[in-house]
Design a protein around this motif. Structure first.
Motif, PDB file in Angstrom:
ATOM      1  N   SER A 298       0.818  -1.215   0.000  1.00 43.59           N
ATOM      2  CA  SER A 298       0.000   0.000   0.000  1.00 43.59           C
ATOM      3  C   SER A 298       0.851   1.264   0.000  1.00 43.59           C
ATOM      4  CB  SER A 298      -0.962   0.049   1.200  1.00 43.59           C
ATOM      5  OG  SER A 298      -0.309   0.521   2.366  1.00 43.59           O
ATOM      6  N   ALA A 299       0.218   2.365  -0.408  1.00 40.36           N
ATOM      7  CA  ALA A 299       0.903   3.655  -0.509  1.00 40.36           C
ATOM      8  C   ALA A 299       1.340   4.184   0.849  1.00 40.36           C
ATOM      9  CB  ALA A 299      -0.010   4.674  -1.191  1.00 40.36           C
ATOM     10  N   TRP A 300       0.575   3.861   1.920  1.00 43.17           N
ATOM     11  CA  TRP A 300       0.937   4.358   3.248  1.00 43.17           C
ATOM     12  C   TRP A 300       2.285   3.803   3.697  1.00 43.17           C
ATOM     13  CZ3 TRP A 300      -1.252   8.371   5.374  1.00 43.17           C
ATOM     14  CH2 TRP A 300      -2.556   8.710   5.010  1.00 43.17           C
ATOM     15  N   VAL A 301       2.541   2.535   3.385  1.00 42.69           N
ATOM     16  CA  VAL A 301       3.801   1.905   3.795  1.00 42.69           C
ATOM     17  C   VAL A 301       4.932   2.308   2.861  1.00 42.69           C
ATOM     18  CG1 VAL A 301       5.001  -0.295   4.142  1.00 42.69           C
ATOM     19  CG2 VAL A 301       2.619  -0.047   4.855  1.00 42.69           C
ATOM     20  N   GLY A 302       4.720   2.123   1.551  1.00 37.67           N
ATOM     21  CA  GLY A 302       5.794   2.366   0.604  1.00 37.67           C
ATOM     22  C   GLY A 302       5.943   3.810   0.192  1.00 37.67           C
ATOM     23  N   GLY A 303       4.847   4.367  -0.326  1.00 40.42           N
ATOM     24  CA  GLY A 303       4.928   5.716  -0.874  1.00 40.42           C
ATOM     25  C   GLY A 303       5.185   6.778   0.169  1.00 40.42           C
ATOM     26  N   ILE A 304       4.643   6.602   1.375  1.00 40.10           N
ATOM     27  CA  ILE A 304       4.729   7.650   2.399  1.00 40.10           C
ATOM     28  C   ILE A 304       5.746   7.306   3.486  1.00 40.10           C
ATOM     29  CG2 ILE A 304       3.427   8.942   4.129  1.00 40.10           C
ATOM     30  CD1 ILE A 304       0.942   8.565   2.389  1.00 40.10           C
ATOM     31  N   ALA A 305       5.474   6.258   4.271  1.00 40.32           N
ATOM     32  CA  ALA A 305       6.327   5.940   5.423  1.00 40.32           C
ATOM     33  C   ALA A 305       7.764   5.648   5.008  1.00 40.32           C
ATOM     34  CB  ALA A 305       5.743   4.746   6.181  1.00 40.32           C
TER      35      ALA A 305
END
Length: 317
Positions: A101-108
């Motif tokens: 997901s974007a929360w894990v990869g793209g952001i965090a």
């Protein structure tokens, strides 16, 4: 949007997402029952090494193109970071983004890796925002051209007809041209959102965003095209991938598990057998999702180990 409308949207967003997800499970289960699994296994075993190497090479090119989104971000924030520092961050973030997901990869992941390079929180947010804009601006421009050209024909019975898809494509083209026009002619170049200043890029940078974003989606489709039966045309595969991307965003499922397969089988089962389609998509997931994730995990552990060694070295005896 008024406050009441916004609260009503938030109230219905989760139930609608769950309903869509359940409908997708039912659809995929029905499709799975009609698939000849012996054909799937046979097709997977018949893949030639040359085909798999071509798909792997295209995957590498796609990941490098995506990592270059952050090179645009470096220019955007005006911070002197070397490309050798940025490309690994982009590669690792993209692999984790696709699978977790974007929360894990793209952001965090981006926040953690860029903070180690001395990039401020505000600038990290700008890099992230520009990367997202590059990805979806490229999507809009490419999907607009593909959909409006009529290269993808929707099967009878689908709620979205071919004519409606062409209309959506025309709107996407207009939106893309509007963004380019704003970058060229807008007098107001900066906005502040929650303390973070957003600057409208130059027309040259916007064109680079369009080119790289569209290229990445094109390379993704090329990987799938390489692994699917030869009788399918590349523009058709590209169009179906672009349609499946929207379904994946709506469901918020990590890696779009089941979504990609359901859309491809639903739209292309009248062209080739379901078994050969599913076999190609399984190979695609292994090459484009799983293998890069394993490589990114090793790269990330290496970055963490290097950072730990530097901390130990700087710690006074």
């Amino acid at each position: 949007m008024t406050e009441n409308t916004g609260s009503r949207f938030k109230r219905w967003k989760k139930p609608l997402t769950i309903a869509f997800f359940l409908l997708l499970i039912v659809l995929f289960t029905m499709l799975a029952r009609r698939i000849d699994w012996s054909e799937v296994i046979q097709t997977l075993g018949d893949f030639k090494l040359r085909t798999l190497l071509i798909a792997a090479g295209l995957t590498l090119c796609s990941f490098l193109v995506y990592a270059c989104f952050d090179l645009i971000g470096r220019t955007y924030i005006g911070q002197p970071l070397r490309w050798k520092q940025i490309l690994p961050v982009g590669f690792i973030s993209y692999a984790f983004n696709l699978n977790l997901s974007a929360w894990v990869g793209g952001i965090a992941m981006r926040y953690r890796l860029y903070s180690r390079l001395g990039v401020s929180t505000g600038n990290i947010a700008k890099i992230l925002g520009l990367s997202l804009a590059t990805n979806w601006f490229g999507y809009m421009a490419l999907a607009g051209v593909v959909f409006s050209s009529g290269l993808v024909t929707m099967p009878p019975g689908w709620k979205v007809s071919t004519a409606a898809l062409q209309g959506i494509g025309a709107l996407l083209v207009l939106a893309s041209l509007g963004y380019l026009a704003a970058c060229q002619f807008s007098k107001k170049r900066a906005w502040s959102i929650r303390g973070i200043e957003i600057n409208l890029p130059s027309l040259r940078m916007a064109c680079l965003q369009l080119a790289l974003g569209a290229l990445n989606w094109s390379l993704m489709a090329a990987v799938i095209f390489t692994l699917l039966p030869a009788k399918l045309d590349y523009p058709l595969v590209l169009g179906v991938l672009l349609i499946s991307a929207i379904a994946g965003v709506v469901t918020h499922i990590p890696a779009g598990l089941g979504v990609l397969e359901a859309v491809f089988i639903g739209l292309l089962q009248h062209e080739v057998s379901r078994g050969s389609l599913l076999a190609g998509l399984i190979a695609y997931r292994a090459i484009y999702f799983i293998c890069p994730l394993l490589i990114a995990l090793v790269m990330y552990l290496g970055v963490e180990a290097k950072a730990k060694a530097l901390r130990v070295k700087k710690t006074p005896a």
